[in-house]
Design an enzyme around this catalytic site. Structure first.
Site, PDB file in Angstrom:
ATOM      1  N   ASP A  57      -5.667   2.974  -1.131  1.00 40.06           N
ATOM      2  CA  ASP A  57      -6.368   3.776  -0.136  1.00 40.06           C
ATOM      3  C   ASP A  57      -6.603   5.153  -0.752  1.00 40.06           C
ATOM      4  OD1 ASP A  57      -6.954   5.540   2.042  1.00 40.06           O
ATOM      5  OD2 ASP A  57      -6.151   4.034   3.422  1.00 40.06           O
ATOM      6  N   GLU A 101       0.827  -1.207   0.000  1.00 40.43           N
ATOM      7  CA  GLU A 101       0.000   0.000   0.000  1.00 40.43           C
ATOM      8  C   GLU A 101       0.860   1.255   0.000  1.00 40.43           C
ATOM      9  OE1 GLU A 101      -3.445   2.122   2.776  1.00 40.43           O
ATOM     10  OE2 GLU A 101      -2.004   0.732   3.667  1.00 40.43           O
ATOM     11  N   GLU A 147     -11.454   2.807   6.698  1.00 39.00           N
ATOM     12  CA  GLU A 147     -10.344   3.061   7.603  1.00 39.00           C
ATOM     13  C   GLU A 147     -10.333   4.548   7.985  1.00 39.00           C
ATOM     14  OE1 GLU A 147      -5.813   1.412   7.935  1.00 39.00           O
ATOM     15  OE2 GLU A 147      -6.251   2.716   6.239  1.00 39.00           O
ATOM     16  N   GLN A 188      -9.537   1.255   0.263  1.00 43.09           N
ATOM     17  CA  GLN A 188      -9.852   1.828   1.567  1.00 43.09           C
ATOM     18  C   GLN A 188     -10.266   3.275   1.380  1.00 43.09           C
ATOM     19  OE1 GLN A 188      -6.192   0.865   3.727  1.00 43.09           O
ATOM     20  NE2 GLN A 188      -7.290  -0.688   4.901  1.00 43.09           N
TER      21      GLN A 188
END
Length: 276
Positions: free
Chosen positions: A181, A146, A246, A209
């Site tokens: 993300d 990530e 998240e 995310q």
């Protein structure tokens, strides 16, 4: 249609960790993720998942000494043995929890690192990921990397989407994927619609995310991102993975889920319109 997983490290913190599973299920979540499971026995976590009808969709491999500021080991020369032991432990938990995805954190690079030191970190990263992906493949698990924004995590080894995809291509393991993300990506690069349209069709993105920008609160109207639009893009591209929530709720977690209810209502209205 996007499927949302509650991140139990950030959400429902008004409850003790074991009680967060029940709270997430009561709010309609079917999947959960969190940073680390290692303070709890695998059997206890599996019991909580089964009791509340939840699926474990993601957690992180051990990151080194988190309390002392370490944020992963995969790119750190000299820490290979610790990284490998951590991967083995993560795969044991993945098997027990029925979890098919583990995120492997890269670690921090000193701000004054020389180009030669950066090259050493990258070579270590590629070698560790190749080894770990092979071990994970034998267990039927995908490993994820990530990009993380360097405002929240200064010095993190990988912060841009193109760099993550280059690593995945170079390692060449079919079970090594990217965790996208949108919060981190917006801070570093922006251009989220184009990024989704470019990267989701490659098949290299296994997990998304979300969080509001800039303060990492709910993905609602009180932030700079148009999440209804982004969810529509994800849906149109046929993404069938999970979207991890998240974010840090501004107040109570359940009270802040209006964004999710609005999304579900919009989806229901679209579905009715399709059959009118």
């Amino acid at each position: 249609m996007p499927r949302f997983a509650a991140n139990l490290s950030m959400m429902y913190t008004e409850h003790a960790f074991p009680d967060r599973f029940a709270a997430a299920a009561a709010d309609g979540f079917e999947g959960v993720e969190y940073l680390f499971p290692y303070d709890h026995e695998p059997a206890e976590l599996r019991r909580l998942l089964d009791e509340h009808g939840l699926r474990q969709v993601l957690f992180n491999a051990p990151p080194g000494d988190w309390d002392k500021g370490e944020r992963g080991l995969a790119s750190l020369p000299g820490r290979e043995a610790e990284l490998r032991a951590g991967i083995e432990k993560a795969l044991e938990y993945a098997a027990a929890l029925g979890c098919g995805q583990v995120h492997v954190m890269a670690g921090l690079v000193p701000q004054d690192a020389t180009p030669a030191e950066w090259d050493a970190h990258r070579a270590t990263y590629l070698g560790n990921l190749a080894w770990a992906a092979e071990r994970a493949a034998a267990a039927g698990v995908d490993l994820l990397i990530e990009p993380i924004n360097t405002r929240d995590m200064p010095g993190y080894f990988i912060s841009r989407q193109a760099d993550a995809h280059a690593v995945v291509r170079e390692v060449g393991a079919p079970n090594l994927k990217v965790q996208l993300d949108l919060y981190h990506c917006q801070i570093v690069e922006g251009d989220l619609t184009a990024t989704l349209r470019r990267d989701l069709p490659t098949g290299r993105v296994a997990h998304l995310q979300i969080a509001g920008v800039p303060d990492r609160h709910e993905p609602d109207a009180a932030n700079e991102l148009n999440f209804p639009h982004l969810f529509g893009v994800v849906d149109a591209l046929g993404f069938d993975g999970w979207i991890g929530c998240e974010y840090r709720p501004r107040a109570g977690t359940s009270e802040g889920l209006g964004w999710l209810k609005n999304h579900e209502n919009d989806r229901s209205a679209d579905h009715r319109g399709d059959h009118a």
